[in-house]
Design a protein around this motif. Structure first.
Motif, PDB file in Angstrom:
ATOM      1  N   LEU A   3      44.860  -5.226  24.062  1.00 36.21           N
ATOM      2  CA  LEU A   3      44.580  -5.057  22.632  1.00 36.21           C
ATOM      3  C   LEU A   3      45.703  -5.543  21.721  1.00 36.21           C
ATOM      4  CD1 LEU A   3      42.978  -1.512  22.786  1.00 36.21           C
ATOM      5  CD2 LEU A   3      41.796  -3.651  22.199  1.00 36.21           C
ATOM      6  N   ALA A   4      46.874  -5.809  22.258  1.00 37.45           N
ATOM      7  CA  ALA A   4      48.037  -6.151  21.424  1.00 37.45           C
ATOM      8  C   ALA A   4      47.809  -7.408  20.594  1.00 37.45           C
ATOM      9  CB  ALA A   4      49.289  -6.301  22.284  1.00 37.45           C
TER      10      ALA A   4
ATOM     11  N   ARG B  21      43.335  -3.577  15.158  1.00 35.76           N
ATOM     12  CA  ARG B  21      44.566  -2.786  15.180  1.00 35.76           C
ATOM     13  C   ARG B  21      44.268  -1.308  15.398  1.00 35.76           C
ATOM     14  NH1 ARG B  21      49.970  -2.531  14.472  1.00 35.76           N
ATOM     15  NH2 ARG B  21      50.730  -0.820  13.201  1.00 35.76           N
TER      16      ARG B  21
ATOM     17  N   GLU C 238      46.584  -1.382  26.465  1.00 32.90           N
ATOM     18  CA  GLU C 238      47.490  -1.658  25.345  1.00 32.90           C
ATOM     19  C   GLU C 238      47.819  -3.141  25.272  1.00 32.90           C
ATOM     20  OE1 GLU C 238      51.138  -2.593  23.370  1.00 32.90           O
ATOM     21  OE2 GLU C 238      50.991  -2.545  25.547  1.00 32.90           O
TER      22      GLU C 238
ATOM     23  N   TRP D   1      44.025  -0.645  19.058  1.00 32.40           N
ATOM     24  CA  TRP D   1      45.366  -0.657  19.659  1.00 32.40           C
ATOM     25  C   TRP D   1      46.095   0.647  19.347  1.00 32.40           C
ATOM     26  CZ3 TRP D   1      50.222  -0.076  17.662  1.00 32.40           C
ATOM     27  CH2 TRP D   1      51.270  -0.263  18.577  1.00 32.40           C
TER      28      TRP D   1
END
Length: 121
Positions: A53-54, A59, A50, A62
């Motif tokens: 990927l933030a 998106r 997480e 995420w």
């Protein structure tokens, strides 16, 4: 502020995932010290992905990881479980926001508001 010093718990199917002792309240985010529980290993990889990927432009990736976290983890405020939350864990630090009511548009609304760089350290 009233949140400082509170203990928020994380649980999952495997048991106690951990606790966050709130050290700073900066609406809408609470930040504090994370202490892993015996079941943290079952979700550690999800939280690592997480965070990775933030800041990513993907998106959708995420959101898929966050959906896995939301299914695996329940966040408990001192008054009981919350309906929805967005939580980041990095080492012994955690920062999160929550809602007692479900939020339209996803997990307490998006990674950019509280992703890496917005509350680490």
């Amino acid at each position: 502020m009233g949140f400082v010093g509170q203990v928020w718990r994380l649980t999952g199917a495997a048991g106690a995932i951990g606790e966050v002792v709130v050290e700073e309240a900066d609406f809408p985010w609470l930040r504090g010290r994370f202490t892993a529980g015996p079941a943290f290993g079952s979700v550690r990889g999800l939280f690592e992905r997480e965070l990775a990927l933030a800041d990513d432009e993907d998106r959708d990736a995420w959101e898929r990881v966050w959906d896995d976290i939301a299914r695996a983890v329940t966040l408990h405020a001192p008054h009981g479980p919350v309906a929805e939350f967005l939580l980041h864990i990095e080492d012994d630090r955690a920062w999160f926001r929550w809602s007692d009511e479900p939020v339209d548009g996803g997990p307490a609304a998006a990674p950019a508001d509280g992703g890496p760089g917005d509350g680490r350290g």
